[in-house]
Design a protein around this motif. Structure first.
Motif, PDB file in Angstrom:
ATOM      1  N   ARG A  98      -2.033  -3.951  -8.061  1.00  0.00           N
ATOM      2  CA  ARG A  98      -2.639  -2.530  -7.824  1.00  0.00           C
ATOM      3  C   ARG A  98      -1.995  -1.511  -8.845  1.00  0.00           C
ATOM      4  NH1 ARG A  98      -3.191  -0.566  -2.042  1.00  0.00           N
ATOM      5  NH2 ARG A  98      -3.601   1.274  -3.344  1.00  0.00           N
ATOM      6  N   GLU A 109      -4.327   0.996 -11.160  1.00  0.00           N
ATOM      7  CA  GLU A 109      -4.238   2.219 -10.881  1.00  0.00           C
ATOM      8  C   GLU A 109      -3.543   3.071 -11.566  1.00  0.00           C
ATOM      9  OE1 GLU A 109      -4.451   2.675  -6.596  1.00  0.00           O
ATOM     10  OE2 GLU A 109      -5.109   0.459  -6.498  1.00  0.00           O
ATOM     11  N   ASP A 134       0.940  -1.241  -0.121  1.00  0.00           N
ATOM     12  CA  ASP A 134       0.005  -0.166   0.088  1.00  0.00           C
ATOM     13  C   ASP A 134       0.895   1.385  -0.138  1.00  0.00           C
ATOM     14  OD1 ASP A 134      -2.446   1.061   0.315  1.00  0.00           O
ATOM     15  OD2 ASP A 134      -1.986   2.063   1.837  1.00  0.00           O
TER      16      ASP A 134
END
Ligand code: CLF
Ligand code: SF4
Length: 297
Positions: free
Chosen positions: A107, A111, A67
């Motif tokens: 991710r 993204e 993250d």
């Protein structure tokens, strides 16, 4: 140099600063250090520091969660317009940390689809990950291949961790070499560009690397990057082989010249940190520490 390439390959290398010498004047890359574990031991590695197979030894990178890595990548891409490539290169082996590495790639491909994804590995678990690499549109994979002969390998790798067991000596080197070569063939078959890194260790694999270069070229590797062993005592280099030195600039260049008849050689590698940010040779990591990224939102 680029004009000889087929369109499909030119598209993949034209803004990748490592795969194209020309591109490194105009395009930047960044690394996110999401991968702490490793599954082999290289004699030249000190586990306190970044993986020496794609990075500068003696450097400790800031470990990020996937993250945090995604946030950092977006912040860098928003602030450095030349940023085209995101690589995972440590601080351990990216494919020895598949959950963290692939969550980051998954991710980012969703993204930040314009960013090219790049990964480097020692190759031990590469064959079992080729499918997933292809699925995330990872067009660039670096395998560090220091030998194709287990006799030589046993002098470079004291052990590997394989099927929940530690394996030593020539048997370990044989498995690692087989996995690297199989992974290389599988990537080439998928149309993924492969760069091979080799660490030049004088008296251990210097002559041998000429054969390595020839074979990886025959198998379809796109580029060969022979890097010097950086043997400095504070890195704990080559424990057990005291006095192992790195190559001189001349030895490195002679070997690159000797290999260049068979193979495209990379000569602009800067042995980046596992958390490098910016143009090759430039380190803007301190502009994008976690506290600074938080403050940017
Ligand atoms: Fe990073 Fe490596 Fe990808 Fe480049 S670095 S993972 S291929 S984006 Fe480049 Fe740095 Fe040399 Fe690596 S200059 S150490 S070759
Ligand atoms: Fe160290 Fe990298 Fe070798 Fe693992 S692959 S032992 S992290 S140099």
């Amino acid at each position: 140099q680029m004009s000889h390439l087929p369109d499909s390959i030119r598209e993949k290398v034209q803004n990748h600063p490592c795969y194209s010498e020309e591109a490194h004047h105009y395009f930047a890359r960044m690394h996110v250090a999401v991968a702490p574990a490793c599954n082999i031991q290289c004699h030249y590695c000190n586990r306190k520091y970044d993986c020496a197979n794609e990075s500068r030894p003696g450097v400790v990178s800031e470990l990020l969660t996937p993250d945090q890595a995604v946030k950092k990548t977006k912040a860098v891409a928003a602030n450095i317009p030349q940023m085209t490539v995101l690589g995972i290169a440590g601080p351990g082996d990216p494919l020895a940390n598949p959950e963290r590495t692939f969550e980051t790639f998954r991710r980012l491909s969703a993204e930040a689809p314009d960013i090219k994804l790049c990964v480097s590995t020692n190759g031990l678990t590469l064959p079992m990950h080729v499918e997933e690499l292809a699925k995330h549109n990872i067009d660039h994979v670096t395998i560090t291949i220091n030998c194709i002969d287990p006799e030589v390998g046993a002098k470079i790798y004291p052990w590997i961790y394989w099927n929940n067991r530690r394996i030593r000596g020539k048997a370990a080197a044989r498995i690692l070499i087989q996995q690297q070569q199989k992974g290389l063939e599988m990537l080439v078959a998928k149309g993924i560009l492969v760069k091979v890194n080799s660490v030049l260790i004088p008296g251990v694999n210097d002559e041998h690397l000429k054969v390595v270069s020839k074979i990886v070229k025959e198998k379809g590797a796109f580029l060969h990057n022979v890097m010097p062993l950086i043997a400095e005592e504070e890195h704990g280099t080559f424990y057990g082989v005291m006095g192992q030195r790195g190559p001189t600039d001349e030895e490195l260049q002679d070997l690159q010249d000797a290999c260049s008849g068979d193979m495209n050689m990379m000569r602009h590698c800067r042995q980046c940190r596992a958390d490098a940010v910016g143009m090759l040779g430039e380190d803007r990591g301190s502009e994008f520490t976690l506290d600074k990224i938080e403050a940017m939102d």
